[in-house]
Design an enzyme around this catalytic site. Structure first.
Site, PDB file in Angstrom:
ATOM      1  N   GLN A 229       0.795  -1.175  -0.059  1.00  0.00           N
ATOM      2  CA  GLN A 229      -0.195  -0.020  -0.114  1.00  0.00           C
ATOM      3  C   GLN A 229       0.941   1.290  -0.243  1.00  0.00           C
ATOM      4  O   GLN A 229       1.771   1.200   0.713  1.00  0.00           O
ATOM      5  CB  GLN A 229      -1.018  -0.170   1.259  1.00  0.00           C
TER       6      GLN A 229
ATOM      7  N   SER B 160       1.573   0.662   6.541  1.00  0.00           N
ATOM      8  CA  SER B 160       0.234  -0.029   6.463  1.00  0.00           C
ATOM      9  C   SER B 160       0.437  -1.324   6.993  1.00  0.00           C
ATOM     10  O   SER B 160       1.549  -1.905   6.934  1.00  0.00           O
ATOM     11  CB  SER B 160      -0.177   0.080   4.790  1.00  0.00           C
ATOM     12  N   ASN B 161      -0.446  -2.148   6.809  1.00  0.00           N
ATOM     13  CA  ASN B 161      -0.524  -3.788   7.117  1.00  0.00           C
ATOM     14  C   ASN B 161      -1.271  -4.288   5.987  1.00  0.00           C
ATOM     15  O   ASN B 161      -1.454  -5.565   6.268  1.00  0.00           O
ATOM     16  CB  ASN B 161      -0.754  -4.146   8.436  1.00  0.00           C
ATOM     17  N   HIS B 162      -1.415  -3.531   4.929  1.00  0.00           N
ATOM     18  CA  HIS B 162      -2.201  -4.381   3.650  1.00  0.00           C
ATOM     19  C   HIS B 162      -0.997  -4.902   2.507  1.00  0.00           C
ATOM     20  O   HIS B 162      -0.810  -4.285   1.797  1.00  0.00           O
ATOM     21  CB  HIS B 162      -3.024  -3.166   3.176  1.00  0.00           C
ATOM     22  N   THR B 163      -0.725  -6.389   2.899  1.00  0.00           N
ATOM     23  CA  THR B 163       0.094  -6.790   1.839  1.00  0.00           C
ATOM     24  C   THR B 163      -0.931  -7.662   0.918  1.00  0.00           C
ATOM     25  O   THR B 163      -2.028  -8.253   1.618  1.00  0.00           O
ATOM     26  CB  THR B 163       0.900  -7.831   2.889  1.00  0.00           C
TER      27      THR B 163
END
Length: 591
Positions: A348, A516-519
């Site tokens: 992200q 972010s932590n949206h992988t």
């Protein structure tokens, strides 16, 4: 000797949002479903009831609801010529520490991806030409499923979750109340949008004056008492501000625990095995189907769970790792772009600006996880990129959730002393008057951004760790700089006395800094088996009775968080299994 359990109709690997939705749909349809989850059982009434103090040190600082890295980590490098090393801190991979996964401690922004996100390659070529789509670094591809295909499943997920919001595009008509850039929706959100708080007021006024289109972010924090289609009751949000990294004792934040488990656990043909780590999927002798999974229980026993249908619904990285460990699909080769498993990892792309005001009353302690205002004027392909050197964009948003006093001590204007009386004075003043503009950007896949098995490092069971090779694309770096500059302009229009821009993409990517932590990606969806691991129904091209569901399916990332799209894809897979696959097992799409 490996112990063997009775055969199930379906085994679900990972009981987060995707797994719980699939398990509920299929067990309600009469199928015998067994779920296996690495973490312990967690539920609201036992673990985070209203009586549990929302302790910032315990939940936010020390990440009490997250799985520690020692239980599941990976190695990381930026380029092929580097040696990957293990991640030993939480970093960007904030996995849930028990059943419910990240759905128990997430913030709650509840987005749909736009129609453009699903056809990024086709629409880029149509608007800007082939050269823009094939710039030598990017690896764009369509999803093989469109927004219109997924709209009924988005709608059902929003109703199960009780999402609070206001439609901007209702059956093709722009309402002038919500997001005018969203895809058409068949009906409005199930609960009204949340309240407009002070930081949102300042943002809405400034962006409207600049000719933009602010709206309240759709949020998985219900705005009023609500009963979802599964018969589960939820309570209205009290704006306590303790959402991100916390469980919700008020039953207001949508989670598997709040929305699905009460119905799922009533089904007599459903069972869950906790504290058990699945290490591989077993394939039949001909390699064309799977026959079950192997897991290691909490005391170290290796156990086989046979099943007719296997649903991999774990965290994005775990889905990819299990496919590689099990030999399901050909591993991706970054030198030739051949192979499919591990392909198209993306992240992200985040930039923005911190803002400080003088003599205001923002009251940051009042809020909720996903509450804020956003403009999508610079998101996706909502603006003309003809004269720009990138594609994609970002939603520019401000949040009303950042009142945690320990974390807030880091949000002081540049040059503020970090200790002593001057620090205390600045903190006393600017706690009340700090806000952020956060640009949640698209992320385009690259040929050298991928996942494979590490040749050196193994986990505690002796199983190879996953290895991540990734750096921000030139395209994403340019996009982040462009949207950061827009955030600075907005911050000045808002009247901030201090505007301090930030850009996480202006330096090499690292898993250590939580932009972010949206992988995303690694087992991507598509209509072409040479470029995708699963077909448009989330079914493996290699093993027709294996369905792989989660953010691992995304070929690219939109300018939104992935949860709503994960939920919609899970419901699409469950519907396909129930209505089509069980009646005629086999490939649903010819490869």
């Amino acid at each position: 000797m490996v112990a063997k359990r009775p055969k199930a109709d379906v085994v679900v690997v990972g009981l987060g949002w995707a797994g719980s939705l699939i398990a509920e749909e299929l067990s309600r349809a009469g199928m015998n479903v067994v779920a296996i989850d690495r973490g312990p059982w967690l539920d609201t009434s036992t673990h985070t009831p209203p009586a549990v103090d929302p302790d910032e040190l315990r939940w936010n600082s020390r990440k009490g609801l997250l799985a520690p890295p020692r239980d599941n980590t990976l190695t990381m490098r930026n380029t092929l010529d580097q040696t990957a090393v293990p991640q030993r801190e939480f970093g960007i991979f904030e996995l849930g520490g028990g059943v419910g996964g990240q759905g128990f401690h997430w913030a709650g922004m509840a987005w749909r991806f736009t129609p453009w996100d699903f056809k990024v390659r086709t629409q880029t070529i149509e608007r800007y030409g082939m050269a823009r789509a094939e710039d030598g670094e990017l690896q764009l591809q369509d999803w093989g499923v469109t927004y219109d295909d997924l709209e009924p499943d988005y709608d059902r997920w929003e109703r199960i979750s009780g999402i609070a919001g206001k439609a901007g595009n209702l059956k093709g008509e722009i309402t002038n109340e919500g997001n005018p850039f969203e895809g058409p929706r068949s009906r409005d959100y199930p609960t009204p949008k949340l309240k407009t708080l002070r930081m949102m007021e300042i943002f809405n006024k400034a962006t409207s004056e600049m000719g933009f289109h602010p709206f309240t972010i759709p949020c998985a924090n219900v705005s009023q008492a609500y009963v979802n289609p599964l018969g589960v009751s939820m309570g209205p949000c009290s704006y306590c501000g303790f959402c991100v990294y916390y469980g919700c004792g008020n039953y207001s934040k949508s989670s598997p625990q709040a929305c699905v488990f009460p119905a799922l656990m009533r089904n007599q043909n459903f069972a869950v095995i906790t504290k058990a780590c699945v290490t591989r999927v077993n394939k039949a002798a001909d390699g064309k189907t799977a026959i079950g999974v192997i897991y290691i229980d909490e005391v170290g026993n290796e156990i086989e769970q046979p099943a007719h249908i296997i649903c991999l619904t774990a965290f994005q990285l775990d889905n990819v790792r299990l496919m590689l460990l099990s030999g399901i699909g050909k591993p991706y080769d970054p030198l030739t772009s051949d192979g499919v498993v591990g392909r198209n990892f993306s992240f992200q792309t985040v930039s923005g600006a911190d803002l400080w005001f003088e003599e205001d009353n923002i009251n940051p302690f009042i809020g909720t996880g996903g509450l804020g205002s956003q403009i999508d004027d610079y998101n996706g392909d909502n603006f003309d990129h003809s004269s720009l050197d990138f594609i994609g964009g970002a939603g520019i948003l401000t949040l009303s959730r950042d009142g945690a006093p320990i974390a807030k001590a880091n949000n002081l204007p540049p040059g503020t002393p970090r200790w002593g009386s001057d620090f205390k004075k600045a903190y006393s003043k600017y706690y009340q008057n700090h806000g952020v503009l956060f640009n949640q950007g698209t992320s385009m896949p690259t040929k050298r951004g991928y996942l494979d098995l590490d040749p050196t490092y193994k986990d505690r069971f002796g199983v190879p760790l996953l290895r991540l090779t990734y750096d921000y694309a030139r395209n994403d770096r340019a996009m982040a700089k462009f949207t950061m500059d827009r955030a600075v302009e907005i911050g000045k229009q808002m009247g901030a006395s201090h505007v301090d821009p930030f850009n996480f993409a202006d330096k090499p990517f690292t898993t250590a800094i939580v932009a972010s932590n949206h992988t995303i990606g690694g087992a991507v969806i598509g209509a072409d088996p040479t470029t995708s691991a699963i077909n448009p129904y989330l079914q493996s091209w290699d093993c027709h009775n294996v369905f792989v569901v989660g953010a691992s399916a995304f070929p690219n990332n939109g300018g939104y968080n992935p949860t709503g799209t994960v939920g919609a894809l899970a419901l699409r897979a469950a519907r396909t299994i129930r209505e089509h696959y069980v009646r005629n097992p086999g490939a649903l799409v010819e490869g």
